[in-house]
Design a protein around this motif. Sequence first.
Motif, mmCIF file in Angstrom:
data_model
loop_
_atom_site.group_PDB
_atom_site.id
_atom_site.type_symbol
_atom_site.label_atom_id
_atom_site.label_comp_id
_atom_site.label_asym_id
_atom_site.label_seq_id
_atom_site.Cartn_x
_atom_site.Cartn_y
_atom_site.Cartn_z
ATOM 1 N N THR A 277 -4.745 13.176 -3.609
ATOM 2 C CA THR A 277 -4.180 12.100 -2.795
ATOM 3 C C THR A 277 -4.371 10.793 -3.555
ATOM 4 O O THR A 277 -5.498 10.401 -3.863
ATOM 5 C CB THR A 277 -4.873 12.002 -1.427
ATOM 6 O OG1 THR A 277 -4.691 13.230 -0.724
ATOM 7 C CG2 THR A 277 -4.285 10.864 -0.607
ATOM 8 N N VAL B 247 0.335 5.573 -0.155
ATOM 9 C CA VAL B 247 -0.530 6.750 -0.177
ATOM 10 C C VAL B 247 0.387 7.968 -0.308
ATOM 11 O O VAL B 247 1.322 8.132 0.479
ATOM 12 C CB VAL B 247 -1.387 6.865 1.103
ATOM 13 C CG1 VAL B 247 -2.261 8.115 1.034
ATOM 14 C CG2 VAL B 247 -2.256 5.622 1.287
ATOM 15 N N LYS C 87 0.840 -1.200 0.000
ATOM 16 C CA LYS C 87 0.000 0.000 0.000
ATOM 17 C C LYS C 87 0.874 1.248 0.000
ATOM 18 O O LYS C 87 1.809 1.357 0.796
ATOM 19 C CB LYS C 87 -0.924 0.009 1.211
ATOM 20 C CG LYS C 87 -2.080 1.018 1.116
ATOM 21 C CD LYS C 87 -2.980 0.901 2.331
ATOM 22 C CE LYS C 87 -4.237 1.725 2.195
ATOM 23 N NZ LYS C 87 -5.224 1.129 1.280
ATOM 24 N N THR D 231 -3.953 6.696 -3.785
ATOM 25 C CA THR D 231 -3.847 5.483 -2.969
ATOM 26 C C THR D 231 -3.669 4.286 -3.886
ATOM 27 O O THR D 231 -4.506 4.036 -4.752
ATOM 28 C CB THR D 231 -5.101 5.284 -2.102
ATOM 29 O OG1 THR D 231 -5.298 6.435 -1.278
ATOM 30 C CG2 THR D 231 -4.951 4.055 -1.213
ATOM 31 N N ASP E 117 -3.292 0.208 -3.943
ATOM 32 C CA ASP E 117 -3.412 -1.085 -3.265
ATOM 33 C C ASP E 117 -2.910 -2.150 -4.229
ATOM 34 O O ASP E 117 -3.507 -2.360 -5.298
ATOM 35 C CB ASP E 117 -4.862 -1.358 -2.865
ATOM 36 C CG ASP E 117 -5.351 -0.385 -1.800
ATOM 37 O OD1 ASP E 117 -4.771 -0.393 -0.706
ATOM 38 O OD2 ASP E 117 -6.294 0.373 -2.071
#
Length: 240
Positions: A150, A118, A116, A152, A154
Amino acid sequence: MKKLILLLSLMCFVFGIQAQNRRQGVRSTTVKKTAVAKKARTSEVKKIVPMTSEQVTEYTKHMVDSVKMEGSNWESILILPGLTKNEIYRFAKEYMSKNFTNWAKNIQLDDVENGKIVCMGALQTIVVKKMNPIDGKNCAEVFNGNTKQTLTLDIKDEKVRVRGEGFAWTGKATLYIENMSCDPSYYYGEGLLTMSMLIGEEKNVAGGETMCCDALRLGVLQYLTGLRNYSLKAKLDDDF
Protein backbone atom coordinates in the motif's frame (compact mmCIF):
# COMPACT_ATOMS: atom_id res chain seq x y z
CA MET A 1 -20.30 117.95 17.06
CA LYS A 2 -20.04 116.04 20.31
CA LYS A 3 -22.92 113.79 19.18
CA LEU A 4 -21.11 113.02 15.92
CA ILE A 5 -17.90 112.06 17.71
CA LEU A 6 -19.86 109.88 20.16
CA LEU A 7 -21.65 108.13 17.27
CA LEU A 8 -18.36 107.41 15.46
CA SER A 9 -16.80 106.06 18.65
CA LEU A 10 -19.77 103.77 19.23
CA MET A 11 -19.61 102.44 15.68
CA CYS A 12 -15.88 101.75 15.99
CA PHE A 13 -16.49 99.90 19.26
CA VAL A 14 -19.23 97.70 17.68
CA PHE A 15 -17.10 96.90 14.60
CA GLY A 16 -14.15 96.03 16.83
CA ILE A 17 -16.23 93.54 18.86
CA GLN A 18 -17.53 91.91 15.66
CA ALA A 19 -14.03 91.58 14.23
CA GLN A 20 -12.77 90.03 17.47
CA ASN A 21 -15.66 87.54 17.48
CA ARG A 22 -14.85 86.55 13.91
CA ARG A 23 -11.18 85.94 14.76
CA GLN A 24 -12.13 83.78 17.75
CA GLY A 25 -14.56 81.80 15.60
CA VAL A 26 -11.82 81.01 13.11
CA ARG A 27 -9.46 79.86 15.85
CA SER A 28 -12.11 77.62 17.47
CA THR A 29 -13.09 75.90 14.19
CA THR A 30 -11.82 72.30 14.07
CA VAL A 31 -10.43 71.20 10.74
CA LYS A 32 -11.46 67.65 10.03
CA LYS A 33 -8.81 65.58 8.28
CA THR A 34 -9.89 63.02 5.78
CA ALA A 35 -8.97 59.59 7.10
CA VAL A 36 -6.84 57.66 4.61
CA ALA A 37 -7.25 53.91 4.93
CA LYS A 38 -3.93 52.13 5.06
CA LYS A 39 -3.59 49.31 2.57
CA ALA A 40 -3.06 45.99 4.26
CA ARG A 41 0.09 44.24 3.10
CA THR A 42 -0.66 41.32 0.89
CA SER A 43 1.09 38.13 1.84
CA GLU A 44 4.01 37.37 -0.43
CA VAL A 45 3.27 34.57 -2.86
CA LYS A 46 6.11 32.09 -3.18
CA LYS A 47 7.25 32.07 -6.76
CA ILE A 48 8.20 28.61 -7.92
CA VAL A 49 10.79 28.66 -10.67
CA PRO A 50 10.97 25.53 -12.82
CA MET A 51 14.34 23.86 -13.39
CA THR A 52 16.04 23.97 -16.76
CA SER A 53 16.81 20.76 -18.64
CA GLU A 54 20.49 21.10 -17.68
CA GLN A 55 19.56 21.42 -13.99
CA VAL A 56 17.30 18.36 -14.22
CA THR A 57 20.16 16.31 -15.70
CA GLU A 58 22.58 17.42 -12.99
CA TYR A 59 20.01 16.86 -10.22
CA THR A 60 19.25 13.35 -11.47
CA LYS A 61 22.92 12.43 -11.80
CA HIS A 62 24.00 13.31 -8.28
CA MET A 63 20.91 12.81 -6.13
CA VAL A 64 20.79 9.72 -3.95
CA ASP A 65 17.41 8.88 -2.45
CA SER A 66 17.38 8.24 1.28
CA VAL A 67 14.92 5.48 2.11
CA LYS A 68 14.10 4.73 5.76
CA MET A 69 13.35 1.01 6.12
CA GLU A 70 11.67 -0.77 9.04
CA GLY A 71 11.43 -4.36 7.96
CA SER A 72 9.50 -4.28 4.70
CA ASN A 73 7.88 -0.89 5.47
CA TRP A 74 9.62 2.21 4.20
CA GLU A 75 9.38 5.99 3.85
CA SER A 76 11.12 8.55 1.66
CA ILE A 77 10.77 12.27 0.86
CA LEU A 78 11.35 13.36 -2.72
CA ILE A 79 12.36 16.97 -3.36
CA LEU A 80 10.99 18.25 -6.67
CA PRO A 81 12.21 21.83 -7.22
CA GLY A 82 9.95 24.04 -9.32
CA LEU A 83 6.78 21.93 -9.01
CA THR A 84 3.57 22.99 -7.28
CA LYS A 85 1.42 20.62 -5.23
CA ASN A 86 -1.13 20.28 -8.03
CA GLU A 87 1.57 19.54 -10.60
CA ILE A 88 3.19 16.81 -8.47
CA TYR A 89 -0.25 15.33 -7.81
CA ARG A 90 -1.03 15.17 -11.54
CA PHE A 91 2.38 13.84 -12.57
CA ALA A 92 2.35 11.19 -9.81
CA LYS A 93 -1.02 9.89 -11.03
CA GLU A 94 0.21 9.87 -14.61
CA TYR A 95 3.36 7.97 -13.69
CA MET A 96 1.62 5.34 -11.59
CA SER A 97 -1.16 4.84 -14.12
CA LYS A 98 1.51 3.99 -16.70
CA ASN A 99 3.51 1.69 -14.43
CA PHE A 100 0.96 -0.11 -12.23
CA THR A 101 -1.48 -2.73 -13.51
CA ASN A 102 -5.21 -2.15 -12.90
CA TRP A 103 -4.46 1.35 -11.63
CA ALA A 104 -8.10 2.49 -11.47
CA LYS A 105 -9.13 -0.52 -9.35
CA ASN A 106 -6.23 -0.13 -6.92
CA ILE A 107 -6.85 3.48 -5.84
CA GLN A 108 -8.06 3.60 -2.24
CA LEU A 109 -7.95 7.38 -1.70
CA ASP A 110 -7.71 10.15 -4.30
CA ASP A 111 -7.81 13.58 -2.60
CA VAL A 112 -6.64 16.37 -4.92
CA GLU A 113 -7.50 19.18 -2.47
CA ASN A 114 -5.28 17.84 0.31
CA GLY A 115 -2.71 16.32 -2.04
CA LYS A 116 -3.06 12.71 -0.90
CA ILE A 117 -3.07 9.46 -2.85
CA VAL A 118 -3.37 5.96 -1.38
CA CYS A 119 -3.14 3.00 -3.74
CA MET A 120 -1.85 -0.52 -4.18
CA GLY A 121 1.44 -0.66 -6.06
CA ALA A 122 3.80 -3.43 -7.15
CA LEU A 123 7.55 -2.86 -6.77
CA GLN A 124 10.04 -5.16 -8.48
CA THR A 125 11.81 -7.47 -6.04
CA ILE A 126 14.54 -9.86 -7.24
CA VAL A 127 16.33 -12.09 -4.75
CA VAL A 128 19.13 -14.51 -5.58
CA LYS A 129 19.56 -17.58 -3.36
CA LYS A 130 22.87 -19.39 -3.77
CA MET A 131 22.66 -23.17 -3.57
CA ASN A 132 25.08 -26.06 -3.24
CA PRO A 133 26.80 -27.03 -6.50
CA ILE A 134 25.29 -29.81 -8.60
CA ASP A 135 27.77 -32.04 -10.43
CA GLY A 136 30.42 -29.41 -9.74
CA LYS A 137 28.37 -26.65 -11.36
CA ASN A 138 27.34 -23.44 -9.57
CA CYS A 139 23.65 -23.24 -8.78
CA ALA A 140 21.33 -20.43 -7.78
CA GLU A 141 17.59 -19.95 -7.40
CA VAL A 142 16.38 -16.55 -8.58
CA PHE A 143 13.12 -15.19 -7.14
CA ASN A 144 11.93 -12.65 -9.70
CA GLY A 145 8.65 -10.88 -8.99
CA ASN A 146 6.87 -7.94 -7.41
CA THR A 147 6.19 -6.98 -3.83
CA LYS A 148 2.70 -5.54 -3.52
CA GLN A 149 2.40 -2.74 -0.99
CA THR A 150 0.00 0.00 0.00
CA LEU A 151 1.59 3.26 -1.17
CA THR A 152 0.70 6.57 0.48
CA LEU A 153 1.70 9.85 -1.17
CA ASP A 154 1.45 13.11 0.82
CA ILE A 155 2.07 16.00 -1.57
CA LYS A 156 3.09 19.62 -0.97
CA ASP A 157 4.75 22.30 -3.09
CA GLU A 158 8.13 21.04 -4.31
CA LYS A 159 8.08 17.77 -2.34
CA VAL A 160 6.23 14.52 -1.78
CA ARG A 161 6.47 11.98 1.03
CA VAL A 162 5.99 8.40 -0.11
CA ARG A 163 5.38 5.47 2.25
CA GLY A 164 5.09 1.76 1.55
CA GLU A 165 3.38 -0.71 3.91
CA GLY A 166 2.58 -4.40 3.79
CA PHE A 167 4.20 -7.29 1.94
CA ALA A 168 2.72 -9.71 -0.58
CA TRP A 169 5.04 -11.22 -3.17
CA THR A 170 3.98 -12.40 -6.61
CA GLY A 171 6.38 -13.96 -9.07
CA LYS A 172 8.39 -17.04 -9.93
CA ALA A 173 11.51 -18.80 -8.75
CA THR A 174 13.84 -20.17 -11.41
CA LEU A 175 16.71 -22.59 -10.80
CA TYR A 176 19.90 -21.81 -12.70
CA ILE A 177 22.72 -24.32 -13.17
CA GLU A 178 25.61 -22.30 -14.49
CA ASN A 179 23.94 -20.25 -17.26
CA MET A 180 21.19 -22.76 -17.98
CA SER A 181 17.71 -22.23 -16.51
CA CYS A 182 15.41 -25.04 -15.43
CA ASP A 183 11.62 -25.03 -15.39
CA PRO A 184 10.49 -22.40 -12.88
CA SER A 185 8.25 -23.13 -9.93
CA TYR A 186 5.70 -20.41 -9.18
CA TYR A 187 4.85 -18.62 -5.94
CA TYR A 188 1.90 -16.25 -5.55
CA GLY A 189 1.04 -13.83 -2.75
CA GLU A 190 3.61 -15.06 -0.27
CA GLY A 191 4.06 -13.19 3.01
CA LEU A 192 7.41 -11.90 4.19
CA LEU A 193 7.89 -14.78 6.64
CA THR A 194 7.20 -17.44 4.02
CA MET A 195 9.53 -15.76 1.53
CA SER A 196 12.22 -15.43 4.20
CA MET A 197 12.01 -19.17 4.91
CA LEU A 198 12.18 -20.04 1.19
CA ILE A 199 15.22 -17.83 0.63
CA GLY A 200 17.07 -18.24 3.91
CA GLU A 201 15.84 -21.72 4.84
CA GLU A 202 14.51 -22.52 8.29
CA LYS A 203 17.89 -22.17 10.00
CA ASN A 204 18.43 -18.65 8.68
CA VAL A 205 15.04 -16.99 8.43
CA ALA A 206 16.47 -13.62 9.57
CA GLY A 207 19.01 -13.72 6.75
CA GLY A 208 16.25 -14.46 4.26
CA GLU A 209 14.22 -11.52 5.54
CA THR A 210 17.23 -9.23 5.19
CA MET A 211 17.72 -10.36 1.60
CA CYS A 212 14.02 -9.73 0.83
CA CYS A 213 14.13 -6.24 2.36
CA ASP A 214 17.37 -5.32 0.58
CA ALA A 215 15.84 -6.43 -2.72
CA LEU A 216 12.68 -4.46 -1.95
CA ARG A 217 14.79 -1.38 -1.20
CA LEU A 218 16.25 -1.55 -4.71
CA GLY A 219 12.71 -1.77 -6.10
CA VAL A 220 11.69 1.24 -4.00
CA LEU A 221 14.63 3.28 -5.29
CA GLN A 222 13.73 2.31 -8.85
CA TYR A 223 10.14 3.46 -8.32
CA LEU A 224 11.13 6.74 -6.61
CA THR A 225 13.76 7.56 -9.23
CA GLY A 226 11.22 6.93 -11.98
CA LEU A 227 8.62 9.11 -10.25
CA ARG A 228 11.11 11.92 -9.73
CA ASN A 229 12.46 11.87 -13.28
CA TYR A 230 9.00 11.63 -14.83
CA SER A 231 7.72 14.60 -12.80
CA LEU A 232 10.66 16.87 -13.56
CA LYS A 233 10.62 16.08 -17.27
CA ALA A 234 6.83 16.38 -17.46
CA LYS A 235 7.14 19.88 -15.97
CA LEU A 236 9.57 20.84 -18.73
CA ASP A 237 7.18 19.42 -21.33
CA ASP A 238 4.36 21.53 -19.84
CA ASP A 239 6.46 24.67 -20.29
CA PHE A 240 7.10 24.21 -24.03
